[in-house]
Design an enzyme around this catalytic site. Structure first.
Site, PDB file in Angstrom:
ATOM      1  N   TRP A   1       1.671   1.099  -2.824  1.00 51.99           N
ATOM      2  CA  TRP A   1       1.704  -0.389  -3.190  1.00 51.99           C
ATOM      3  C   TRP A   1       0.042   0.110  -2.691  1.00 51.99           C
ATOM      4  CZ3 TRP A   1      -1.395  -3.504  -0.124  1.00 51.99           C
ATOM      5  CH2 TRP A   1      -1.504  -4.298  -1.229  1.00 51.99           C
ATOM      6  N   HIS A   2      -0.457   0.070  -2.064  1.00 55.60           N
ATOM      7  CA  HIS A   2      -1.831   0.396  -1.503  1.00 55.60           C
ATOM      8  C   HIS A   2      -2.718   1.528  -2.418  1.00 55.60           C
ATOM      9  CE1 HIS A   2      -0.465  -0.839   2.454  1.00 55.60           C
ATOM     10  NE2 HIS A   2      -2.067  -1.375   3.071  1.00 55.60           N
ATOM     11  N   GLY A   3      -1.851   2.786  -3.042  1.00 56.38           N
ATOM     12  CA  GLY A   3      -2.668   3.372  -3.558  1.00 56.38           C
ATOM     13  C   GLY A   3      -2.044   4.163  -4.460  1.00 56.38           C
TER      14      GLY A   3
END
Length: 491
Positions: free
Chosen positions: A341-343
């Site tokens: 989700w973060h990257g």
């Protein structure tokens, strides 16, 4: 200057500029907010006019952050609202209700996957089969991960009967696009926020002052501490292996504090702005670097995300209800998804996987640790181990690549000497002072900060004015050439 030139300058200022997105820490935002608040106050007693006004300002705020992607936000909210109404339509079969949920999730997650992960997956497929892959020319809409998670939770909660869908699209769009939390959270839950829209509650005097207190704290964290110490940290991460082990370690510790000040500073400002408007957003940080294990860390860091992952990923996977081994697997899978989700990069996958493994290790070792009792040396050792793990994993979060992360961490062990300390202290005195300030402030008991906020609330107006002037002056004195974007804008 001619009137035409003045109007053109105003129009240019109000138009979207991709090189200068609207930030809470910018003067442009606060100028607009000072215009917004009196009008908001006048419309507060006229419910629908207030809703339309705030929604229009929220859409404009997002336009200033991400341009015409505001149309995608509006379109997504419209489709979600129609589908949420269809889910509760009398006489609709369970199959069609599930189809409505599936369609909403496919739309929201499909858009997120296209903009955020298309190049990542295509690059990996290309690496496996060979070829000359040219990345798609994609621009990631600001805050898409945050409002997508809100959209997903809303549809799921409507389907499960946890929340009733809004009667109008305006109310749902208000919830999804509420500007204080729109681009970097906290992630807002429908059952917590939507009832507040209908209540249309006025902020009390104490809430207004508490909001001001949180805004001032947020500006100090972000625009003073985070942005200043970032100048040194960026040098370390821009040149992996180019500095001594001591200097590199200082950069790692510096980024550990920078990301906390940057993100919690944004959350403080978002919560403070909402509170002044009469809305309550859930806390997003609770002194995470006091944690003595990774489980406790994720109870304190980005709380709105960790609870979202728990409720919509971990528990549906089975949580801790299907045995010890399955619990570890569910923890690992949840954090793996959190990392992605973060990257869209393997370094984020690794970051999430290591946190998932750390959570499993803590749960497995907890019975043995409990037998050792509660002693200061054990607490200190647990804290030090947790902080070392968190700081080392932040390197993968910040570095440009997985390879750079390994190089940076390796250089700490291969070329470390305290002989660099005196020269470093001489050259980076203000950096050290700001680091010491945030470390000491973070270490203070929670009760101290509760008392400080109450003292500020009850203090005379002149004290509040002095505090405001001091914060503004510090921002002016320490600001860089450009207003630095918030780290979580890229997510």
């Amino acid at each position: 200057m001619a009137a035409g030139d003045v109007l053109k300058n105003i129009a240019d200022c109000l138009a979207f500029d991709p090189s200068a997105p609207l930030l809470f820490s910018s003067g442009t935002f606060w100028a607009l907010f000072l215009i917004f608040m009196p009008l908001y106050g006048l419309l507060k007693k006229r419910f629908w006019q207030m809703v339309v006004f705030v929604l229009a300002f929220s859409f404009y705020f997002y336009y200033k952050c991400s341009g015409l992607f505001v149309l995608m936000l509006a379109g997504t909210s419209l489709v979600d609202w129609f589908l949420s109404r269809a889910i509760i339509k009398p006489g609709i079969s369970k199959t069609w209700r599930k189809a409505c949920v599936a369609l909403s999730l496919a739309l929201s997650l499909g858009i997120l996957a296209y903009f955020k992960y298309a190049n990542f997956f295509l690059w990996n497929i290309n690496a496996m089969v060979g070829g000359n892959f040219q990345p798609l020319d994609l621009i990631l809409p600001v805050g898409i991960s945050f409002y997508t998670f809100q959209s997903v939770s809303y549809i799921v909660d409507v389907y499960k009967g946890r929340v009733a869908p809004t009667q109008t699209w305006l109310e749902y769009a208000f919830f999804l696009a509420f500007f204080p939390a729109l681009v970097a959270g906290p992630i807002v839950r429908a059952d917590y926020f939507i009832p507040q829209i209908r209540q249309n509650r006025h902020a009390t005097r104490d809430e207004v002052y508490l909001g001001l207190w949180l805004i001032l704290l947020g500006v100090l964290k972000k625009a003073v501490i985070a942005d200043y110490i970032a100048q040194y940290n960026d040098l370390i991460f821009a040149n992996p292996g180019g500095y001594s082990g001591f200097e590199t370690l200082m950069g790692i510790i510096g980024y550990t504090m920078q990301i906390y000040c940057d993100f919690s500073g944004y959350s403080d400002m978002a919560i403070g702005i909402a509170l002044i408007m009469g809305f309550k957003l859930a806390p997003n940080f609770n002194f995470p670097y006091k944690a003595q294990n990774l489980t406790d860390f994720w109870h304190r860091w980005h709380i709105s995300l960790s609870t979202w992952l728990r409720d919509y990923i971990y528990i549906p996977l089975g949580g801790n209800r299907k045995g010890t081994a399955r619990t570890y697997i569910n923890n690992f899978a949840t954090m793996l998804i959190g990392g992605l989700w973060h990257g869209a990069a393997w370094k984020f996958v690794f970051w999430g996987a290591m946190h998932g493994a750390g959570l499993a290790v803590h749960k497995a070792g907890k019975p043995y640790m409990n037998r050792l009792g509660n002693s200061w040396w054990l607490n200190a050792l647990c804290w030090l181990t947790t902080m070392a793990t968190v700081a080392a994993l932040w390197v993968f979060f910040r570095a440009d690549s997985f390879k750079d992360s390994i190089t940076i961490i390796s250089s700490v062990f291969s070329d470390f000497s305290l002989s660099y300390a005196p020269a470093f202290a001489s050259a980076r005195m203000l950096w050290l002072i700001l680091m010491i300030i945030i470390v000491v402030a973070h270490a203070m008991p929670t009760k101290f900060w509760d008392n400080a906020s109450q003292w500020f609330i009850k203090s005379p107006w002149v004290v509040k004015l002095i505090a405001f002037v001091i914060v503004v002056q510090l921002v002016i004195e320490l600001k860089g050439e450009d207003v630095a974007p918030f780290i979580y804008f890229q997510f």
